[in-house]
Scaffold this motif. Structure first.
Motif, short mmCIF file in Angstrom:
data_model
loop_
_atom_site.label_atom_id
_atom_site.label_comp_id
_atom_site.label_asym_id
_atom_site.label_seq_id
_atom_site.Cartn_x
_atom_site.Cartn_y
_atom_site.Cartn_z
N ALA A 56 -26.32 45.46 7.08
CA ALA A 56 -25.24 46.09 6.30
C ALA A 56 -24.53 45.09 5.40
N VAL A 57 -24.56 43.82 5.77
CA VAL A 57 -23.88 42.78 4.98
C VAL A 57 -24.46 42.70 3.57
N PHE A 58 -25.77 42.86 3.45
CA PHE A 58 -26.41 42.73 2.15
C PHE A 58 -25.90 43.76 1.15
N GLY A 59 -25.80 45.01 1.56
CA GLY A 59 -25.29 46.05 0.67
C GLY A 59 -23.86 45.81 0.25
N ILE A 60 -23.04 45.38 1.20
CA ILE A 60 -21.63 45.12 0.90
C ILE A 60 -21.50 43.94 -0.06
N VAL A 61 -22.18 42.83 0.26
CA VAL A 61 -22.07 41.63 -0.58
C VAL A 61 -22.62 41.90 -1.98
N TRP A 62 -23.81 42.51 -2.07
CA TRP A 62 -24.38 42.76 -3.39
C TRP A 62 -23.54 43.75 -4.18
N GLY A 63 -22.97 44.74 -3.52
CA GLY A 63 -22.10 45.68 -4.23
C GLY A 63 -20.91 44.97 -4.86
N ILE A 64 -20.27 44.11 -4.10
CA ILE A 64 -19.13 43.34 -4.62
C ILE A 64 -19.59 42.38 -5.72
N LEU A 65 -20.68 41.66 -5.46
CA LEU A 65 -21.15 40.69 -6.45
C LEU A 65 -21.53 41.35 -7.77
N TYR A 66 -22.21 42.50 -7.72
CA TYR A 66 -22.59 43.16 -8.97
C TYR A 66 -21.37 43.60 -9.77
N VAL A 67 -20.32 44.03 -9.12
CA VAL A 67 -19.08 44.38 -9.83
C VAL A 67 -18.49 43.12 -10.49
N VAL A 68 -18.42 42.03 -9.75
CA VAL A 68 -17.86 40.77 -10.29
C VAL A 68 -18.74 40.25 -11.42
N ILE A 69 -20.06 40.33 -11.26
CA ILE A 69 -20.98 39.89 -12.32
C ILE A 69 -20.73 40.72 -13.58
N GLY A 70 -20.59 42.04 -13.43
CA GLY A 70 -20.32 42.90 -14.58
C GLY A 70 -19.01 42.56 -15.26
N LEU A 71 -17.98 42.27 -14.48
CA LEU A 71 -16.68 41.89 -15.05
C LEU A 71 -16.77 40.55 -15.79
N ALA A 72 -17.47 39.58 -15.19
CA ALA A 72 -17.63 38.27 -15.84
C ALA A 72 -18.39 38.43 -17.16
N LEU A 73 -19.44 39.23 -17.13
CA LEU A 73 -20.21 39.47 -18.36
C LEU A 73 -19.35 40.17 -19.40
N ALA A 74 -18.53 41.12 -18.98
CA ALA A 74 -17.64 41.82 -19.91
C ALA A 74 -16.65 40.85 -20.57
N LEU A 75 -16.16 39.89 -19.81
CA LEU A 75 -15.26 38.88 -20.39
C LEU A 75 -15.94 38.10 -21.50
N VAL A 76 -17.20 37.77 -21.29
CA VAL A 76 -17.94 37.00 -22.29
C VAL A 76 -18.32 37.87 -23.48
N VAL A 77 -18.83 39.05 -23.22
CA VAL A 77 -19.25 39.94 -24.30
C VAL A 77 -18.07 40.34 -25.18
N SER A 78 -16.90 40.50 -24.59
CA SER A 78 -15.73 40.91 -25.37
C SER A 78 -15.06 39.74 -26.09
N ALA A 79 -15.59 38.55 -25.94
CA ALA A 79 -15.00 37.36 -26.58
C ALA A 79 -15.56 37.20 -27.99
N TRP A 80 -15.28 38.18 -28.84
CA TRP A 80 -15.78 38.18 -30.22
C TRP A 80 -15.38 36.90 -30.93
#
Length: 182
Positions: A56-80
């Motif tokens: 169960a740890v894998f689903g929880i950790v990857w779920g959180i990490l994918y959200v954080v990865i998406g937010l980090a990418l959004a910070l970079v992509v939005s840095a016009w």
């Protein structure tokens, strides 16, 4: 006027990108997860290393990490207009392909060595992503550090599976049976 966009406009740009990229990253991670499963006879037959956490740890950790990865990418992509933004997006895309490839290689192809090589690629390219993200948005780079730690752990765990199962485990469909001699 010495700025291109107001803080409110920058926040709005980040929010738009986050609303698109977070679900996209989560969806891609979920889709890659469908290309292999720990529920196979092959994986169930493997000797699990001592460091193997509860499933169960894998689903929880990857779920959180994918959200954080998406937010980090959004910070970079939005840095016009930020220096290195385009390179950072390309390096991330090249890295993320490796991230998504692990499940199909390890579980789908039942290839532990291939999985380890994919994880080595993922860790090395993630370090490159963190370096180029640092040039664009330092907070985005820092947000990826837990992901790097988890990727390194995954590499160690993958190697431990190889060490515990030097024969590669029983492959599905191999017709493996117990031989009985009388």
């Amino acid at each position: 006027m010495n700025f291109l966009a107001s803080k409110a406009q920058l926040r709005a740009s980040f929010m738009r990108w986050a609303l698109f990229l977070v679900p996209l990253i989560v969806l891609l991670g979920f889709a890659a997860g469908q290309l292999g499963s720990p529920q196979t006879v092959w994986f169930q037959s493997l000797t699990k290393p001592a460091i193997f956490p509860p499933p169960a740890v894998f689903g929880i950790v990857w779920g959180i990490l994918y959200v954080v990865i998406g937010l980090a990418l959004a910070l970079v992509v939005s840095a016009w207009g930020a220096h290195g933004r385009g390179l950072a997006i390309i390096v991330f895309a090249l890295h993320f392909i490796g991230n998504l490839a692990w499940t199909p290689v390890f579980f789908g192809m039942q290839n532990m060595w291939g999985g380890l090589y994919v994880l080595i690629y993922a860790v090395v390219t993630l370090i490159a992503v963190i370096a180029v993200f640092w040039q664009v948005r330092r907070i985005a780079a820092l947000m990826l550090l837990p992901y790097l730690a988890w990727a390194i752990f995954a590499g160690v765990l993958n190697y431990q599976f190889i060490a515990e199962n030097p024969d590669g485990g029983v492959t599905e469909g191999s017709g493996a049976a117990i031989e009985v001699t009388l």
